[in-house]
Design a protein around this motif. Structure first.
Motif, PDB file in Angstrom:
ATOM      1  N   ALA A  37      40.070  30.037  36.695  1.00  0.00           N
ATOM      2  CA  ALA A  37      40.112  29.096  37.814  1.00  0.00           C
ATOM      3  C   ALA A  37      41.475  28.440  37.968  1.00  0.00           C
ATOM      4  CB  ALA A  37      39.046  28.023  37.627  1.00  0.00           C
ATOM      5  N   ARG A  38      42.194  28.261  36.879  1.00  0.00           N
ATOM      6  CA  ARG A  38      43.484  27.591  36.931  1.00  0.00           C
ATOM      7  C   ARG A  38      44.646  28.535  37.238  1.00  0.00           C
ATOM      8  NH1 ARG A  38      42.668  23.454  31.756  1.00  0.00           N
ATOM      9  NH2 ARG A  38      41.790  21.718  32.978  1.00  0.00           N
ATOM     10  N   ALA A  39      44.371  29.824  37.317  1.00  0.00           N
ATOM     11  CA  ALA A  39      45.419  30.800  37.632  1.00  0.00           C
ATOM     12  C   ALA A  39      45.930  30.574  39.056  1.00  0.00           C
ATOM     13  CB  ALA A  39      44.882  32.212  37.472  1.00  0.00           C
ATOM     14  N   THR A  40      47.175  30.899  39.278  1.00  0.00           N
ATOM     15  CA  THR A  40      47.778  30.670  40.595  1.00  0.00           C
ATOM     16  C   THR A  40      47.251  31.627  41.657  1.00  0.00           C
ATOM     17  OG1 THR A  40      49.613  32.121  39.935  1.00  0.00           O
ATOM     18  CG2 THR A  40      49.903  29.734  39.624  1.00  0.00           C
ATOM     19  N   THR A  41      46.789  32.805  41.242  1.00  0.00           N
ATOM     20  CA  THR A  41      46.220  33.777  42.177  1.00  0.00           C
ATOM     21  C   THR A  41      44.804  34.135  41.739  1.00  0.00           C
ATOM     22  OG1 THR A  41      47.178  35.617  40.924  1.00  0.00           O
ATOM     23  CG2 THR A  41      48.459  34.747  42.776  1.00  0.00           C
ATOM     24  N   PRO A  42      43.911  34.440  42.694  1.00  0.00           N
ATOM     25  CA  PRO A  42      42.531  34.776  42.336  1.00  0.00           C
ATOM     26  C   PRO A  42      42.466  36.022  41.454  1.00  0.00           C
ATOM     27  CG  PRO A  42      42.731  34.324  44.686  1.00  0.00           C
ATOM     28  CD  PRO A  42      44.126  34.407  44.162  1.00  0.00           C
ATOM     29  N   HIS A  43      41.559  36.007  40.492  1.00  0.00           N
ATOM     30  CA  HIS A  43      41.359  37.151  39.614  1.00  0.00           C
ATOM     31  C   HIS A  43      40.744  38.301  40.412  1.00  0.00           C
ATOM     32  CE1 HIS A  43      39.952  39.548  36.192  1.00  0.00           C
ATOM     33  NE2 HIS A  43      40.779  38.829  35.436  1.00  0.00           N
ATOM     34  N   ALA A  44      41.034  39.524  39.983  1.00  0.00           N
ATOM     35  CA  ALA A  44      40.565  40.709  40.707  1.00  0.00           C
ATOM     36  C   ALA A  44      39.044  40.738  40.820  1.00  0.00           C
ATOM     37  CB  ALA A  44      41.072  41.975  40.018  1.00  0.00           C
ATOM     38  N   PHE A  45      38.351  40.381  39.733  1.00  0.00           N
ATOM     39  CA  PHE A  45      36.889  40.469  39.796  1.00  0.00           C
ATOM     40  C   PHE A  45      36.319  39.429  40.753  1.00  0.00           C
ATOM     41  CE2 PHE A  45      36.426  36.851  36.952  1.00  0.00           C
ATOM     42  CZ  PHE A  45      35.138  36.395  37.183  1.00  0.00           C
ATOM     43  N   ASP A  46      36.997  38.289  40.918  1.00  0.00           N
ATOM     44  CA  ASP A  46      36.573  37.285  41.885  1.00  0.00           C
ATOM     45  C   ASP A  46      36.644  37.836  43.309  1.00  0.00           C
ATOM     46  OD1 ASP A  46      35.614  35.016  40.663  1.00  0.00           O
ATOM     47  OD2 ASP A  46      37.574  34.087  40.414  1.00  0.00           O
ATOM     48  N   THR A  47      37.787  38.401  43.646  1.00  0.00           N
ATOM     49  CA  THR A  47      37.979  38.906  45.011  1.00  0.00           C
ATOM     50  C   THR A  47      37.096  40.115  45.295  1.00  0.00           C
ATOM     51  OG1 THR A  47      39.859  40.251  44.268  1.00  0.00           O
ATOM     52  CG2 THR A  47      40.343  38.045  45.095  1.00  0.00           C
ATOM     53  N   GLU A  48      36.956  40.999  44.324  1.00  0.00           N
ATOM     54  CA  GLU A  48      36.156  42.203  44.535  1.00  0.00           C
ATOM     55  C   GLU A  48      34.683  41.879  44.743  1.00  0.00           C
ATOM     56  OE1 GLU A  48      36.937  44.693  41.211  1.00  0.00           O
ATOM     57  OE2 GLU A  48      39.014  45.117  41.786  1.00  0.00           O
ATOM     58  N   ILE A  49      34.154  40.974  43.933  1.00  0.00           N
ATOM     59  CA  ILE A  49      32.738  40.615  44.070  1.00  0.00           C
ATOM     60  C   ILE A  49      32.500  39.856  45.360  1.00  0.00           C
ATOM     61  CG2 ILE A  49      30.866  39.243  43.093  1.00  0.00           C
ATOM     62  CD1 ILE A  49      31.946  39.892  40.340  1.00  0.00           C
ATOM     63  N   LEU A  50      33.393  38.943  45.700  1.00  0.00           N
ATOM     64  CA  LEU A  50      33.230  38.162  46.930  1.00  0.00           C
ATOM     65  C   LEU A  50      33.246  39.072  48.154  1.00  0.00           C
ATOM     66  CD1 LEU A  50      32.808  35.176  47.524  1.00  0.00           C
ATOM     67  CD2 LEU A  50      35.261  34.965  47.917  1.00  0.00           C
ATOM     68  N   LEU A  51      34.164  40.033  48.178  1.00  0.00           N
ATOM     69  CA  LEU A  51      34.249  40.967  49.305  1.00  0.00           C
ATOM     70  C   LEU A  51      33.084  41.944  49.323  1.00  0.00           C
ATOM     71  CD1 LEU A  51      38.084  41.760  49.356  1.00  0.00           C
ATOM     72  CD2 LEU A  51      36.778  40.424  51.033  1.00  0.00           C
ATOM     73  N   ALA A  52      32.471  42.187  48.156  1.00  0.00           N
ATOM     74  CA  ALA A  52      31.331  43.106  48.100  1.00  0.00           C
ATOM     75  C   ALA A  52      30.127  42.555  48.857  1.00  0.00           C
ATOM     76  CB  ALA A  52      30.952  43.377  46.650  1.00  0.00           C
ATOM     77  N   PHE A  53      30.098  41.238  49.056  1.00  0.00           N
ATOM     78  CA  PHE A  53      29.015  40.614  49.807  1.00  0.00           C
ATOM     79  C   PHE A  53      29.304  40.566  51.307  1.00  0.00           C
ATOM     80  CE2 PHE A  53      27.924  39.120  45.596  1.00  0.00           C
ATOM     81  CZ  PHE A  53      26.546  39.055  45.615  1.00  0.00           C
ATOM     82  N   ARG A  54      30.407  41.151  51.747  1.00  0.00           N
ATOM     83  CA  ARG A  54      30.765  41.201  53.165  1.00  0.00           C
ATOM     84  C   ARG A  54      30.917  42.650  53.621  1.00  0.00           C
ATOM     85  NH1 ARG A  54      31.730  35.870  54.924  1.00  0.00           N
ATOM     86  NH2 ARG A  54      30.558  34.658  53.357  1.00  0.00           N
ATOM     87  N   GLN A  55      30.720  42.871  54.898  1.00  0.00           N
ATOM     88  CA  GLN A  55      30.879  44.212  55.432  1.00  0.00           C
ATOM     89  C   GLN A  55      32.335  44.639  55.333  1.00  0.00           C
ATOM     90  OE1 GLN A  55      29.070  44.825  59.265  1.00  0.00           O
ATOM     91  NE2 GLN A  55      27.211  43.700  58.741  1.00  0.00           N
ATOM     92  N   ALA A  56      32.550  45.911  55.079  1.00  0.00           N
ATOM     93  CA  ALA A  56      33.903  46.429  54.859  1.00  0.00           C
ATOM     94  C   ALA A  56      34.817  46.112  56.038  1.00  0.00           C
ATOM     95  CB  ALA A  56      33.843  47.943  54.640  1.00  0.00           C
ATOM     96  N   GLY A  57      35.925  45.449  55.728  1.00  0.00           N
ATOM     97  CA  GLY A  57      36.905  45.112  56.749  1.00  0.00           C
ATOM     98  C   GLY A  57      36.510  43.955  57.642  1.00  0.00           C
ATOM     99  N   GLN A  58      35.369  43.325  57.384  1.00  0.00           N
ATOM    100  CA  GLN A  58      34.898  42.204  58.203  1.00  0.00           C
ATOM    101  C   GLN A  58      34.456  41.051  57.289  1.00  0.00           C
ATOM    102  OE1 GLN A  58      31.936  44.555  60.503  1.00  0.00           O
ATOM    103  NE2 GLN A  58      33.114  43.948  62.303  1.00  0.00           N
ATOM    104  N   PRO A  59      35.417  40.278  56.792  1.00  0.00           N
ATOM    105  CA  PRO A  59      35.101  39.195  55.848  1.00  0.00           C
ATOM    106  C   PRO A  59      34.269  38.066  56.434  1.00  0.00           C
ATOM    107  CG  PRO A  59      37.389  39.070  56.535  1.00  0.00           C
ATOM    108  CD  PRO A  59      36.869  40.364  57.068  1.00  0.00           C
ATOM    109  N   GLY A  60      34.072  38.072  57.735  1.00  0.00           N
ATOM    110  CA  GLY A  60      33.264  37.026  58.354  1.00  0.00           C
ATOM    111  C   GLY A  60      31.807  37.408  58.511  1.00  0.00           C
ATOM    112  N   ILE A  61      31.464  38.667  58.188  1.00  0.00           N
ATOM    113  CA  ILE A  61      30.092  39.144  58.394  1.00  0.00           C
ATOM    114  C   ILE A  61      29.486  39.557  57.057  1.00  0.00           C
ATOM    115  CG2 ILE A  61      28.624  40.813  59.584  1.00  0.00           C
ATOM    116  CD1 ILE A  61      30.792  41.098  61.686  1.00  0.00           C
TER     117      ILE A  61
END
Length: 235
Positions: A37-61
């Motif tokens: 959490a204190r890292a200056t950039t998001p960890h890869a597993f954070d971004t990958e899991i978060l994007l996995a809950f969104r439709q590909a290429g559409q982070p708002g859906i």
């Protein structure tokens, strides 16, 4: 020396020993996640899991059918302050009416202390909410740890362990505990699905909440044993 060690181990009850080990494991996990959490950039597993809950290429859906978003909003409300306060207050009043002050006090200390601890941790880490995807619910507080995940763990696991202690049938005990754990997990997953928390926020909330709930239960159990009275917190 060996005899003394064996005698000490026989005096330590297995549930107490297991609780201590789980608390240590959760604290270690929380410390590791705090570094993420204190890292200056998001960890890869954070971004990958978060994007996995969104439709590909559409982070708002979000993924899934349209009704799933509504279900996740309902599930996440199970970890809201309003719902948890209502459940906690109702349980405490019930326990006082049946003259069980010890478990009532345990629930109050666990939930109130968990809320205070969650607020202090949020301020201490000072992690902003994720901006990688759109938020499907409005949130204004800091992100780490997830308050919904942490307080759900504290409340439902404390209530579940107390309820299981009052029950006799092992199958029913297991059902109550599984239900408490499942509710806690679903609330945490809903926070990621709605885009208001990084996965590491939720994992940290589970770790902190479980450790705090177990610590309160352990403290109450040991105090009860020292008094030598009949246990009111469940075995």
């Amino acid at each position: 020396m060996k005899t003394t060690a064996n005698a000490l181990l026989t005096r330590i009850e297995f549930p107490v020993l297991l609780a201590g080990l789980l608390i240590a494991g959760c604290l270690w996990g929380f410390e590791e996640l705090m570094e993420v959490a204190r890292a200056t950039t998001p960890h890869a597993f954070d971004t990958e899991i978060l994007l996995a809950f969104r439709q590909a290429g559409q982070p708002g859906i979000p993924i899934g059918p349209l009704w799933l978003e509504g279900v996740m909003r309902d599930v996440t409300s199970l970890g809201s302050a309003t719902v948890l306060v209502l459940i906690t207050a109702a349980t405490i009043v019930y326990l006082l009416l049946i003259r069980r002050p010890a478990p009532a006090l345990l629930i109050f200390v666990a939930v109130a202390g968990g809320q205070l601890l969650s607020s202090l941790l949020k301020v201490g880490v000072d992690r902003p909410r994720p901006e990688l995807v759109s938020h499907l619910v409005s949130e204004t507080s800091l992100s780490f740890p997830s308050g919904h995940a942490m307080l759900s763990a504290v409340t439902y696991l404390t209530l579940g362990s107390l309820a299981a202690g009052f029950l006799q049938d092992r199958t029913v005990k297991a059902y109550v505990l599984v239900l408490a754990v499942l509710t806690t997990l679903l609330v945490g997953i809903s926070r990621i699905y709605l885009g208001v928390h990084w996965p590491s926020d939720v994992l940290a909330g589970w770790c902190a909440g479980f450790a705090w709930a177990m610590l309160c239960w352990l403290a109450a159990r040991l105090l009860q044993r020292r008094k030598g009275g009949e246990s009111e917190i469940g075995d």
